[in-house]
Write a protein that holds these residues in place. Structure first.
Motif, PDB file in Angstrom:
ATOM      1  N   MET A 189       0.831  -1.202   0.000  1.00  0.00           N
ATOM      2  CA  MET A 189       0.000   0.000   0.000  1.00  0.00           C
ATOM      3  C   MET A 189       0.866   1.253   0.000  1.00  0.00           C
ATOM      4  O   MET A 189       2.003   1.237   0.465  1.00  0.00           O
ATOM      5  N   PHE A 245      -7.685   4.285  11.129  1.00  0.00           N
ATOM      6  CA  PHE A 245      -8.898   3.495  10.866  1.00  0.00           C
ATOM      7  C   PHE A 245      -9.960   3.662  11.950  1.00  0.00           C
ATOM      8  O   PHE A 245     -11.153   3.728  11.661  1.00  0.00           O
ATOM      9  N   ARG A 254     -12.742   3.265   3.020  1.00  0.00           N
ATOM     10  CA  ARG A 254     -11.992   2.944   4.224  1.00  0.00           C
ATOM     11  C   ARG A 254     -11.959   1.434   4.455  1.00  0.00           C
ATOM     12  O   ARG A 254     -10.914   0.845   4.724  1.00  0.00           O
ATOM     13  N   LEU A 255     -13.119   0.805   4.283  1.00  0.00           N
ATOM     14  CA  LEU A 255     -13.208  -0.630   4.532  1.00  0.00           C
ATOM     15  C   LEU A 255     -12.458  -1.423   3.460  1.00  0.00           C
ATOM     16  O   LEU A 255     -11.833  -2.442   3.734  1.00  0.00           O
ATOM     17  N   LYS A 264      -9.854  -0.404   1.783  1.00  0.00           N
ATOM     18  CA  LYS A 264      -8.423  -0.287   2.060  1.00  0.00           C
ATOM     19  C   LYS A 264      -8.043  -1.179   3.245  1.00  0.00           C
ATOM     20  O   LYS A 264      -6.978  -1.801   3.243  1.00  0.00           O
ATOM     21  N   ALA A 265      -8.925  -1.238   4.234  1.00  0.00           N
ATOM     22  CA  ALA A 265      -8.654  -2.100   5.388  1.00  0.00           C
ATOM     23  C   ALA A 265      -8.560  -3.555   4.945  1.00  0.00           C
ATOM     24  O   ALA A 265      -7.765  -4.335   5.472  1.00  0.00           O
ATOM     25  N   ARG A 306      -7.497  -4.584   1.962  1.00  0.00           N
ATOM     26  CA  ARG A 306      -6.179  -4.749   1.350  1.00  0.00           C
ATOM     27  C   ARG A 306      -5.108  -4.802   2.431  1.00  0.00           C
ATOM     28  O   ARG A 306      -4.148  -5.579   2.342  1.00  0.00           O
ATOM     29  N   ALA A 307      -5.274  -3.975   3.457  1.00  0.00           N
ATOM     30  CA  ALA A 307      -4.293  -3.955   4.546  1.00  0.00           C
ATOM     31  C   ALA A 307      -4.231  -5.318   5.227  1.00  0.00           C
ATOM     32  O   ALA A 307      -3.151  -5.848   5.489  1.00  0.00           O
ATOM     33  N   ASP A 312      -2.531  -7.825   3.129  1.00  0.00           N
ATOM     34  CA  ASP A 312      -1.105  -7.522   3.081  1.00  0.00           C
ATOM     35  C   ASP A 312      -0.399  -7.987   4.357  1.00  0.00           C
ATOM     36  O   ASP A 312       0.652  -8.635   4.299  1.00  0.00           O
ATOM     37  N   ALA A 331      -2.574  -5.138  10.618  1.00  0.00           N
ATOM     38  CA  ALA A 331      -3.939  -4.617  10.530  1.00  0.00           C
ATOM     39  C   ALA A 331      -4.576  -4.638  11.911  1.00  0.00           C
ATOM     40  O   ALA A 331      -5.215  -3.676  12.332  1.00  0.00           O
ATOM     41  N   GLN A 332      -4.347  -5.725  12.634  1.00  0.00           N
ATOM     42  CA  GLN A 332      -4.899  -5.829  13.985  1.00  0.00           C
ATOM     43  C   GLN A 332      -4.298  -4.758  14.889  1.00  0.00           C
ATOM     44  O   GLN A 332      -4.998  -4.081  15.626  1.00  0.00           O
ATOM     45  N   SER A 371      -3.149  -1.958  14.045  1.00  0.00           N
ATOM     46  CA  SER A 371      -3.633  -0.621  13.683  1.00  0.00           C
ATOM     47  C   SER A 371      -5.030  -0.348  14.224  1.00  0.00           C
ATOM     48  O   SER A 371      -5.540   0.749  14.062  1.00  0.00           O
ATOM     49  N   GLY A 372      -5.642  -1.357  14.821  1.00  0.00           N
ATOM     50  CA  GLY A 372      -6.976  -1.175  15.372  1.00  0.00           C
ATOM     51  C   GLY A 372      -8.066  -1.461  14.364  1.00  0.00           C
ATOM     52  O   GLY A 372      -9.232  -1.160  14.601  1.00  0.00           O
ATOM     53  N   ILE A 373      -7.688  -2.028  13.201  1.00  0.00           N
ATOM     54  CA  ILE A 373      -8.692  -2.379  12.199  1.00  0.00           C
ATOM     55  C   ILE A 373      -9.572  -3.493  12.746  1.00  0.00           C
ATOM     56  O   ILE A 373      -9.073  -4.454  13.350  1.00  0.00           O
ATOM     57  N   ASN A 374     -10.871  -3.331  12.575  1.00  0.00           N
ATOM     58  CA  ASN A 374     -11.826  -4.329  13.038  1.00  0.00           C
ATOM     59  C   ASN A 374     -11.762  -5.536  12.089  1.00  0.00           C
ATOM     60  O   ASN A 374     -12.458  -5.585  11.076  1.00  0.00           O
TER      61      ASN A 374
END
Ligand SMILES: Nc1ncnc2c1ncn2[C@@H]1O[C@H](COP(=O)(O)OP(=O)(O)OP(=O)(O)O)[C@@H](O)[C@H]1O
Ligand SMILES: [Mg+2]
Lengths: 234, 334
Positions: free
Chosen positions: A93, A104, B185-186, B188-189, B191-192, B195, B200-201, B203-206
């Protein structure tokens, strides 16, 4: 009251505990540096705070509540951020998307914060459209820090931010960390460049065998002949 | 000229139809792999299931006396997509999520998905029987013929209505997916997480939400692909199970975890298959006029007999794995 306070934290990865009673307190104005031999449980301490492994004993107070065993998606909105040692950017990214992922959990407009991060790392502004995987090690470390700052944390935790960087970049990243701290972000970091990091630490912790061995200001630890002999290589 | 028209009808149009179906299926496979790290073997049957849901809805509409200018199976698609997505979420919650919660290995999940395959196929046969159904419920399949006499062709370029609809729908869905993955946003999350799930976790991504979104996208696209396949061919319980191999090949060739790769892979495999079974004599026949008697073209000059079409995907897959195991786009499999 301290920003974060660990009281006799015990925890591990499922088997025998790795942390056997870790105590730490960090204020908003502090830069806390954890040093110690390999396998001492330094990374494990940061992961325990961030809910990435099971805490089986003790308490972790942050913002007036015990956050032990809370998961990152709850901790990030509360003001906690973590930069892991390795694989700490989304390589496929762009730089900007990496920063967006750090935001996020935010539902408000974060363009101010992004400008703030770009002001702190001007190189990243130039490379905002480039995949993070194409950047140099030092620049990646900046992306990783930038990502973690996007949630506007009150405490930023970093695991060996200077690992693998050339001496010039080590100095640069340490300067940046101090600048972030001056902007009102508490810091708790693990470092192998112990002497160099303790030099600017307001709190220092020597960890061994999953326990605090020495605690003091950075300067005190450097001056302590015992610490210097056993943990700072003479 | 007729040779060119024949080529367009048999290769260009057929290849695009097949490519659209493979691409829509492979996107689901690749997204599930990217997010959940396992090969969702039951994906073909999710396509079949989606087609049968569309079939039930279309039959219900027809029974109510609804007559529309477009095939009913196509009209009900949005509703069928939603239902399939909900069932996909249910399958995940019922079968895969409990295994993940216990830290099951990818191979365990793969085997669980083979179980799901058998279950869906069994259920479909139980409810609808094992025969072939027509999703057209009483409507004729319209065929558009593009007259080519102005260019000296004696035959038209012909394309059926469902084929045309499929091109449009596939194009729209691919654009929508692209916008979702690059702008939202979702997306991209997602893809994150594909990746670097751990980061991702952190970063606080749900991540649980991302998993659900993945099933919704994979399930609804599977429904479209299955229904389109049923509209183009016919509806039967093993409709899509038969094309699971090329769909996986498409996902792997494109680079596992890579949505655009799955699209490219889907069309690549589809055109390779179509070209391989194409009877080249049909286009090269005029050469017979200049070739000496002994070198006349045989009646059938296909590289691969039609019944061995599946081997094409297999060969491409093996070559990819040998030469470029990460796929055309660098996939997440390493
Ligand atoms: N994911 C894991 N699962 C099980 N045990 C682990 C895991 N990660 C670390 N450990 C063990 O926990 C202990 C402490 O590891 P930790 O990574 O915290 O050390 P560290 O102080 O950060 O050392 P280093 O300086 O090498 O980074 C080690 O004995 C290690 O083997
Ligand atoms: Mg460590």
């Amino acid at each position: 009251m301290a920003l974060i306070e660990l009281k006799h934290v015990v925890g591990g990865y499922g088997g025998a505990p790795i942390l056997n009673g870790v105590n730490m307190a960090i204020d908003k104005s502090d830069i806390g540096v954890i040093v110690g031999p390999n396998g001492a449980g330094k990374s494990t301490t940061l992961k325990a705070i961030f809910g990435l492994l099971k805490v089986t004993g003790g308490t972790i107070d942050f913002g007036g509540e015990n956050i032990a065993n809370s998961l990152p998606d709850k901790l990030v909105p509360k003001g906690l951020s973590f930069v892991p040692q390795e694989k700490n950017v989304f390589t496929s990214m762009s730089v900007e998307e990496n920063l967006e992922m750090g935001a996020f959990t935010r539902t408000d407009d974060f363009s101010d914060t992004m400008d703030w991060v770009y002001a702190m790392f001007p190189v990243l502004a130039e490379k905002r459209r480039q995949p993070a995987g194409e950047l140099s090690g030092g620049q990646r470390q900046m992306v990783a820090m930038g990502r973690a700052l996007m949630s506007k944390p009150s405490l930023l935790m970093l695991d060996e931010p200077s690992a693998g960087l050339s001496p010039r970049y080590v100095i640069e990243i340490f300067e940046t960390i101090q600048r972030v701290n001056q902007e009102g972000v508490g810091i708790l970091m693990v470092e192998q460049n112990a002497r160099q990091a303790l030099a600017f630490a307001s709190k220092g912790f020597v960890l061994a065998g999953g326990q605090n061995r020495y605690t003091g200001t950075g300067a005190e630890l450097i001056a302590d002949p015992e610490v210097a002999k056993s943990f700072l290589g003479g | 000229m007729d040779e060119l028209i024949f080529f367009i009808n048999r290769v260009l149009i057929s290849g695009t139809v097949l490519g659209s179906i493979y691409a829509l299926g492979a996107i689901g496979v690749t997204l599930i792999f990217g997010i959940l790290r396992f090969a969702h073997f039951a994906h073909g049957d999710m396509m079949t299931m989606g087609a049968f849901i569309a079939f039930v809805l279309a039959t219900a509409l027809a029974a109510m006396g609804v007559v529309l200018p477009l095939p009913l199976g196509f009209i009900v698609l949005p509703v069928a997509m939603v239902i399939t997505a909900v069932i996909a979420l249910g399958i995940d919650k019922g079968f895969y999520a409990p295994l993940r919660a216990r830290g099951a290995k990818p191979v365990t999940l793969l085997i669980a998905s083979i179980g799901v395959t058998l279950m869906i196929q069994g259920l479909v046969r139980l409810i609808f029987g094992s025969g072939t159904q027509s999703i057209y419920v009483g409507q004729p399949k319209e065929i558009f013929r593009l007259d080519m006499s102005w260019a000296g062709g004696s035959r038209p370029i012909s394309i059926t209505e469902p084929q045309l609809l499929m091109f449009i729908v596939t194009a729209l869905l691919v654009v929508a997916l692209h916008l979702f993955l690059t702008r939202s946003r979702l997306g991209k999350a997602m893809r994150a997480m594909a990746d670097n799930a751990a980061l991702a976790q952190v970063s606080g991504i749900n991540t649980a939400l991302v998993v659900r979104v993945t099933w919704v996208i994979a399930g609804s696209l599977a429904c479209v692909a299955g229904t389109m396949l049923a509209l183009d061919v016919a509806l039967m319980p093993d409709l899509a199970f038969n094309i699971v191999l090329p769909i996986f090949a498409a996902a792997i060739v494109g680079g596992l975890g890579h949505a655009y790769g799955a699209i490219v892979g889907g069309f690549l495999i589809a055109f390779a298959e179509t070209l391989a079974v194409f009877n080249w004599t049909a286009v090269l026949r005029p050469l017979n006029g200049v070739l000496p008697e002994a070198m006349q073209l045989p009646a059938n000059l296909a590289l691969v007999p039609t019944e061995y079409k599946l081997t094409v995907a297999f060969v491409i897959l093996v070559i990819t794995l040998l030469v470029r195991p990460t796929g055309i786009f660098k996939g997440a499999s390493t």
